[in-house]
Motif scaffolding. Structure first.
Motif, PDB file in Angstrom:
ATOM      1  N   GLN A  19       7.618 -11.826  18.383  1.00 13.46           N
ATOM      2  CA  GLN A  19       7.231 -10.594  18.498  1.00 13.46           C
ATOM      3  C   GLN A  19       8.369  -9.773  17.707  1.00 13.46           C
ATOM      4  OE1 GLN A  19       4.918  -8.638  19.951  1.00 13.46           O
ATOM      5  NE2 GLN A  19       3.734 -10.563  20.784  1.00 13.46           N
ATOM      6  N   GLN A  20       9.458 -10.044  17.776  1.00  7.71           N
ATOM      7  CA  GLN A  20      10.576  -9.577  17.032  1.00  7.71           C
ATOM      8  C   GLN A  20      10.288  -9.608  15.361  1.00  7.71           C
ATOM      9  OE1 GLN A  20      14.744 -10.283  18.071  1.00  7.71           O
ATOM     10  NE2 GLN A  20      14.292  -8.988  20.076  1.00  7.71           N
ATOM     11  N   ALA A  21       9.962 -10.976  15.110  1.00  5.80           N
ATOM     12  CA  ALA A  21       9.958 -11.098  13.695  1.00  5.80           C
ATOM     13  C   ALA A  21       8.541 -10.377  13.077  1.00  5.80           C
ATOM     14  CB  ALA A  21       9.519 -12.509  13.612  1.00  5.80           C
ATOM     15  N   ASP A  22       7.421 -10.045  14.206  1.00  4.30           N
ATOM     16  CA  ASP A  22       6.393  -9.424  13.755  1.00  4.30           C
ATOM     17  C   ASP A  22       6.717  -7.880  13.432  1.00  4.30           C
ATOM     18  OD1 ASP A  22       5.021 -11.544  13.590  1.00  4.30           O
ATOM     19  OD2 ASP A  22       3.813 -11.136  15.736  1.00  4.30           O
ATOM     20  N   VAL A  23       7.803  -7.129  14.473  1.00  3.31           N
ATOM     21  CA  VAL A  23       8.118  -6.108  14.036  1.00  3.31           C
ATOM     22  C   VAL A  23       8.916  -5.872  12.691  1.00  3.31           C
ATOM     23  CG1 VAL A  23       9.913  -4.345  15.037  1.00  3.31           C
ATOM     24  CG2 VAL A  23       7.970  -5.442  16.790  1.00  3.31           C
ATOM     25  N   LYS A  24       9.956  -6.672  12.441  1.00  2.00           N
ATOM     26  CA  LYS A  24      10.620  -6.539  11.478  1.00  2.00           C
ATOM     27  C   LYS A  24       9.675  -6.865  10.331  1.00  2.00           C
ATOM     28  CE  LYS A  24      14.624  -9.059   9.117  1.00  2.00           C
ATOM     29  NZ  LYS A  24      15.467  -9.889   9.217  1.00  2.00           N
ATOM     30  N   LYS A  25       8.670  -7.695  10.144  1.00  6.12           N
ATOM     31  CA  LYS A  25       7.664  -7.888   9.267  1.00  6.12           C
ATOM     32  C   LYS A  25       7.151  -6.461   8.799  1.00  6.12           C
ATOM     33  CE  LYS A  25       3.853 -10.385   7.791  1.00  6.12           C
ATOM     34  NZ  LYS A  25       2.768 -11.332   7.939  1.00  6.12           N
ATOM     35  N   THR A  26       6.613  -5.734   9.892  1.00 12.22           N
ATOM     36  CA  THR A  26       6.117  -4.338   9.663  1.00 12.22           C
ATOM     37  C   THR A  26       7.012  -3.578   8.997  1.00 12.22           C
ATOM     38  OG1 THR A  26       4.767  -4.651  11.865  1.00 12.22           O
ATOM     39  CG2 THR A  26       5.100  -2.273  10.886  1.00 12.22           C
ATOM     40  N   ILE A  27       8.274  -3.644   9.231  1.00  9.14           N
ATOM     41  CA  ILE A  27       9.331  -2.540   8.977  1.00  9.14           C
ATOM     42  C   ILE A  27       9.561  -3.168   7.353  1.00  9.14           C
ATOM     43  CG2 ILE A  27      11.595  -1.742   8.926  1.00  9.14           C
ATOM     44  CD1 ILE A  27      11.411  -1.989  11.979  1.00  9.14           C
ATOM     45  N   THR A  28       9.490  -4.209   7.034  1.00  7.93           N
ATOM     46  CA  THR A  28       9.956  -4.725   5.542  1.00  7.93           C
ATOM     47  C   THR A  28       8.543  -4.323   4.995  1.00  7.93           C
ATOM     48  OG1 THR A  28      11.174  -6.432   6.533  1.00  7.93           O
ATOM     49  CG2 THR A  28      10.156  -6.777   4.378  1.00  7.93           C
ATOM     50  N   SER A  29       7.415  -4.289   5.293  1.00  6.75           N
ATOM     51  CA  SER A  29       6.129  -4.122   4.442  1.00  6.75           C
ATOM     52  C   SER A  29       6.353  -2.485   4.170  1.00  6.75           C
ATOM     53  CB  SER A  29       4.762  -4.265   5.380  1.00  6.75           C
ATOM     54  OG  SER A  29       4.985  -5.683   5.509  1.00  6.75           O
ATOM     55  N   PHE A  30       6.703  -1.777   5.272  1.00  4.89           N
ATOM     56  CA  PHE A  30       6.713  -0.439   5.003  1.00  4.89           C
ATOM     57  C   PHE A  30       7.617  -0.156   3.834  1.00  4.89           C
ATOM     58  CE2 PHE A  30       9.436   3.630   5.533  1.00  4.89           C
ATOM     59  CZ  PHE A  30       8.282   4.437   5.763  1.00  4.89           C
ATOM     60  N   PHE A  31       8.960  -0.824   3.833  1.00  6.05           N
ATOM     61  CA  PHE A  31       9.857  -0.474   2.830  1.00  6.05           C
ATOM     62  C   PHE A  31       9.313  -1.159   1.360  1.00  6.05           C
ATOM     63  CE2 PHE A  31      13.046   0.375   6.110  1.00  6.05           C
ATOM     64  CZ  PHE A  31      13.288   1.778   5.573  1.00  6.05           C
ATOM     65  N   GLU A  32       8.723  -2.304   1.274  1.00  6.13           N
ATOM     66  CA  GLU A  32       8.216  -2.892   0.402  1.00  6.13           C
ATOM     67  C   GLU A  32       7.016  -1.757  -0.499  1.00  6.13           C
ATOM     68  OE1 GLU A  32       6.207  -6.248   1.622  1.00  6.13           O
ATOM     69  OE2 GLU A  32       8.143  -7.476   1.374  1.00  6.13           O
ATOM     70  N   GLY A  33       6.329  -1.024   0.408  1.00  4.53           N
ATOM     71  CA  GLY A  33       5.462  -0.045  -0.271  1.00  4.53           C
ATOM     72  C   GLY A  33       6.277   1.176  -0.448  1.00  4.53           C
ATOM     73  N   PHE A  34       7.338   1.850   0.195  1.00  9.72           N
ATOM     74  CA  PHE A  34       8.093   2.750  -0.201  1.00  9.72           C
ATOM     75  C   PHE A  34       8.682   2.475  -1.526  1.00  9.72           C
ATOM     76  CE2 PHE A  34      12.492   4.719   0.248  1.00  9.72           C
ATOM     77  CZ  PHE A  34      12.019   6.127   0.860  1.00  9.72           C
ATOM     78  N   HIS A  35       9.574   1.313  -1.579  1.00 15.40           N
ATOM     79  CA  HIS A  35      10.124   1.258  -3.283  1.00 15.40           C
ATOM     80  C   HIS A  35       9.031   0.919  -4.299  1.00 15.40           C
ATOM     81  CE1 HIS A  35      13.424  -0.825  -0.341  1.00 15.40           C
ATOM     82  NE2 HIS A  35      13.886   0.526  -0.691  1.00 15.40           N
ATOM     83  N   ALA A  36       7.903   0.466  -3.956  1.00 17.16           N
ATOM     84  CA  ALA A  36       6.964   0.440  -5.228  1.00 17.16           C
ATOM     85  C   ALA A  36       6.257   1.752  -5.200  1.00 17.16           C
ATOM     86  CB  ALA A  36       5.892  -0.624  -4.427  1.00 17.16           C
ATOM     87  N   LYS A  37       6.130   2.638  -4.401  1.00 19.02           N
ATOM     88  CA  LYS A  37       5.804   3.958  -4.193  1.00 19.02           C
ATOM     89  C   LYS A  37       4.174   3.954  -3.931  1.00 19.02           C
ATOM     90  CE  LYS A  37       8.888   5.641  -7.585  1.00 19.02           C
ATOM     91  NZ  LYS A  37       9.307   6.022  -9.002  1.00 19.02           N
ATOM     92  N   ASP A  38       3.868   2.903  -2.992  1.00 21.27           N
ATOM     93  CA  ASP A  38       2.539   2.602  -2.782  1.00 21.27           C
ATOM     94  C   ASP A  38       2.117   3.058  -1.475  1.00 21.27           C
ATOM     95  OD1 ASP A  38       0.224   1.321  -2.219  1.00 21.27           O
ATOM     96  OD2 ASP A  38       0.941  -0.910  -2.840  1.00 21.27           O
ATOM     97  N   THR A  39       1.493   4.180  -1.483  1.00 23.01           N
ATOM     98  CA  THR A  39       1.230   4.834  -0.261  1.00 23.01           C
ATOM     99  C   THR A  39       0.150   3.956   0.626  1.00 23.01           C
ATOM    100  OG1 THR A  39      -0.305   6.146  -1.370  1.00 23.01           O
ATOM    101  CG2 THR A  39       1.934   7.059  -0.616  1.00 23.01           C
ATOM    102  N   VAL A  40      -0.833   3.300  -0.052  1.00 19.88           N
ATOM    103  CA  VAL A  40      -1.956   2.321   0.683  1.00 19.88           C
ATOM    104  C   VAL A  40      -0.956   1.180   1.447  1.00 19.88           C
ATOM    105  CG1 VAL A  40      -3.460   0.480   0.257  1.00 19.88           C
ATOM    106  CG2 VAL A  40      -3.419   2.829  -1.105  1.00 19.88           C
ATOM    107  N   LYS A  41      -0.101   0.896   0.787  1.00 18.26           N
ATOM    108  CA  LYS A  41       0.694  -0.273   1.714  1.00 18.26           C
ATOM    109  C   LYS A  41       1.506   0.447   2.899  1.00 18.26           C
ATOM    110  CE  LYS A  41       3.459  -4.343   1.199  1.00 18.26           C
ATOM    111  NZ  LYS A  41       3.778  -5.535   0.311  1.00 18.26           N
ATOM    112  N   ILE A  42       2.090   1.558   2.530  1.00 19.61           N
ATOM    113  CA  ILE A  42       2.935   2.132   3.703  1.00 19.61           C
ATOM    114  C   ILE A  42       1.931   2.672   4.739  1.00 19.61           C
ATOM    115  CG2 ILE A  42       4.129   4.300   4.186  1.00 19.61           C
ATOM    116  CD1 ILE A  42       5.164   4.362   1.297  1.00 19.61           C
TER     117      ILE A  42
END
Length: 143
Positions: A19-42
């Motif tokens: 469960q913790q790994a899944d939460v961390k993965k969600t936040i990591t995906s958020f920042f991947e989209g954030f850094h790529a300026k990809d609002t679809v991913k965010i």
């Protein structure tokens, strides 16, 4: 009997780590989209009712700033193409209770390679249809 109890404790521990790994993965995906300026991913990891807030710390006082989610998403289209920003997450403290999770993530924020500010993100997540979604982000910001 002892083996059964130990097995149960082990299985519950694995579920908590997953469960913790899944939460961390969600936040990591958020920042991947954030850094790529990809609002679809965010948007894919954010709940439609997400709230955004910041505590801006000044020398003499601090203030609470609310940001509308639509304005947050729209802001990415206004960034110059050559603008590079990176939010370096320095660690994760994750707590989960049922369908709610909280993640505390200290960070440093860089603009074009230079430290702009630092602080802590506080993410609240909601598990909806077996998927963790970010429902609230509040961060501190200090120079």
């Amino acid at each position: 009997m002892k083996k059964t109890i130990l097995l149960l404790v082990f299985i519950l521990g694995l579920n908590g780590n997953a469960q913790q790994a899944d939460v961390k993965k969600t936040i990591t995906s958020f920042f991947e989209g954030f850094h790529a300026k990809d609002t679809v991913k965010i948007k894919a990891v954010c709940h439609e009712k997400m709230m955004l807030q910041s505590v801006v710390e000044g020398v003499k006082s601090s203030r609470l700033v609310d940001e509308k989610t639509a304005e947050f998403y729209a802001s990415f289209s206004t960034f110059p193409a050559d603008l590079k920003f990176e939010e370096k997450i320095l660690g994760y403290t994750i707590q989960i209770d049922g369908a709610m999770a909280h993640a505390w993530t200290p960070y440093e924020f860089y603009v074009n390679g230079k430290l702009s500010h630092s602080g802590v993100n506080s993410f609240t997540l909601f598990k909806e249809n077996d998927t963790w979604k970010i429902i609230h982000i509040i961060d501190t910001r200090r120079k």
